[in-house]
Design an enzyme around this catalytic site. Sequence first.
Site, PDB file in Angstrom:
ATOM      1  N   CYS A  14       0.808  -1.173  -0.019  1.00  0.00           N
ATOM      2  CA  CYS A  14      -0.034  -0.068  -0.183  1.00  0.00           C
ATOM      3  C   CYS A  14       0.806   1.166   0.052  1.00  0.00           C
ATOM      4  CB  CYS A  14      -0.807  -0.128   1.177  1.00  0.00           C
ATOM      5  SG  CYS A  14      -1.775   1.606   1.384  1.00  0.00           S
ATOM      6  N   GLU A  15       0.590   2.207  -0.709  1.00  0.00           N
ATOM      7  CA  GLU A  15       1.457   3.351  -0.919  1.00  0.00           C
ATOM      8  C   GLU A  15       1.171   4.307   0.180  1.00  0.00           C
ATOM      9  OE1 GLU A  15      -1.353   6.642  -3.706  1.00  0.00           O
ATOM     10  OE2 GLU A  15       0.048   4.804  -4.769  1.00  0.00           O
ATOM     11  N   HIS A  16       0.260   3.970   0.971  1.00  0.00           N
ATOM     12  CA  HIS A  16      -0.338   4.792   2.073  1.00  0.00           C
ATOM     13  C   HIS A  16       0.706   4.765   3.186  1.00  0.00           C
ATOM     14  CE1 HIS A  16      -4.351   5.405   0.318  1.00  0.00           C
ATOM     15  NE2 HIS A  16      -3.458   6.235  -0.436  1.00  0.00           N
ATOM     16  N   HIS A  17       1.071   3.445   3.859  1.00  0.00           N
ATOM     17  CA  HIS A  17       1.760   3.138   4.811  1.00  0.00           C
ATOM     18  C   HIS A  17       2.858   2.272   4.664  1.00  0.00           C
ATOM     19  CE1 HIS A  17      -2.165   4.428   6.498  1.00  0.00           C
ATOM     20  NE2 HIS A  17      -1.412   4.961   7.406  1.00  0.00           N
ATOM     21  N   GLN A  75      -5.362  -0.454  -4.428  1.00  0.00           N
ATOM     22  CA  GLN A  75      -6.144  -1.767  -4.890  1.00  0.00           C
ATOM     23  C   GLN A  75      -7.079  -1.233  -6.114  1.00  0.00           C
ATOM     24  OE1 GLN A  75      -7.895  -4.854  -2.301  1.00  0.00           O
ATOM     25  NE2 GLN A  75      -9.352  -5.200  -3.872  1.00  0.00           N
ATOM     26  N   HIS A  90      -5.623  -6.198   3.376  1.00  0.00           N
ATOM     27  CA  HIS A  90      -4.636  -5.222   3.595  1.00  0.00           C
ATOM     28  C   HIS A  90      -4.072  -5.005   4.970  1.00  0.00           C
ATOM     29  CE1 HIS A  90      -5.417  -3.396  -0.193  1.00  0.00           C
ATOM     30  NE2 HIS A  90      -6.357  -4.056  -0.436  1.00  0.00           N
ATOM     31  N   CYS A  96      -2.882  -2.345   6.163  1.00  0.00           N
ATOM     32  CA  CYS A  96      -3.309  -1.196   6.696  1.00  0.00           C
ATOM     33  C   CYS A  96      -4.552  -1.378   7.258  1.00  0.00           C
ATOM     34  CB  CYS A  96      -3.023  -0.101   5.755  1.00  0.00           C
ATOM     35  SG  CYS A  96      -4.068  -0.242   4.458  1.00  0.00           S
TER      36      CYS A  96
END
Length: 209
Positions: free
Chosen positions: A89-92, A130, A158, A160
């Site tokens: 995941c690009e966020h975390h 995703q 996920h 996250c």
Amino acid sequence: MAVPDGVDRERIAALTREFLLAIGEDPDRPGLTKTPERVAGMAAEMFGGLAQDAAGPLAATISVASGPAPETEPSGPVIVRGIRFRSVCEHHLLPSAGTAHIAYLPGDRVVGLGAFPRVIDILANRPQVQERLGEQIADTIADALDARGVVVVLDAVHGCVTLRGPQQSGSSTVTIASRGELAEPAARAEIMALIAAGEPADPDAGGAR
């Protein structure tokens, strides 16, 4: 030093050492001395898709409209179910993992079925969400094969969601991307039913023994 996969392992190792110091760890203690290099190797594996062309595995196609007699018309849907994938995941920068199902309506040409997992791997081996991953897979197949229709279903868990924040260990996320003729509601519903028909039965559900 950067290598053909586009990942600078030496820089990642140095930054990982700094990260360990920043969280209060000792990167020179026995359990961590090799960790920066291990993280660099993992990054090359998990993010190597950034340097690759996702359409590459679809370049070698086979004509279904010409060949040994009798010649054929474009085929009905081709469905490949249960392709395992994992991403970050690009966020975390936490991992996700799940299953992809692909259906497409060929035009004049088809591709070897083993090409689809490679397309997914290339696109998943990047910082991703995703929702975008499914759209990218659908666009790549539709464009490279000139397909009359495409459906991509992703079902993933996920980190996250399961490892931080809400910590919902039983939660998964399903996304659907569709193109062309298979974007029509009736056609897409038929494809979704065929995909669901191939899923294993729930062992906790009732039924015949």
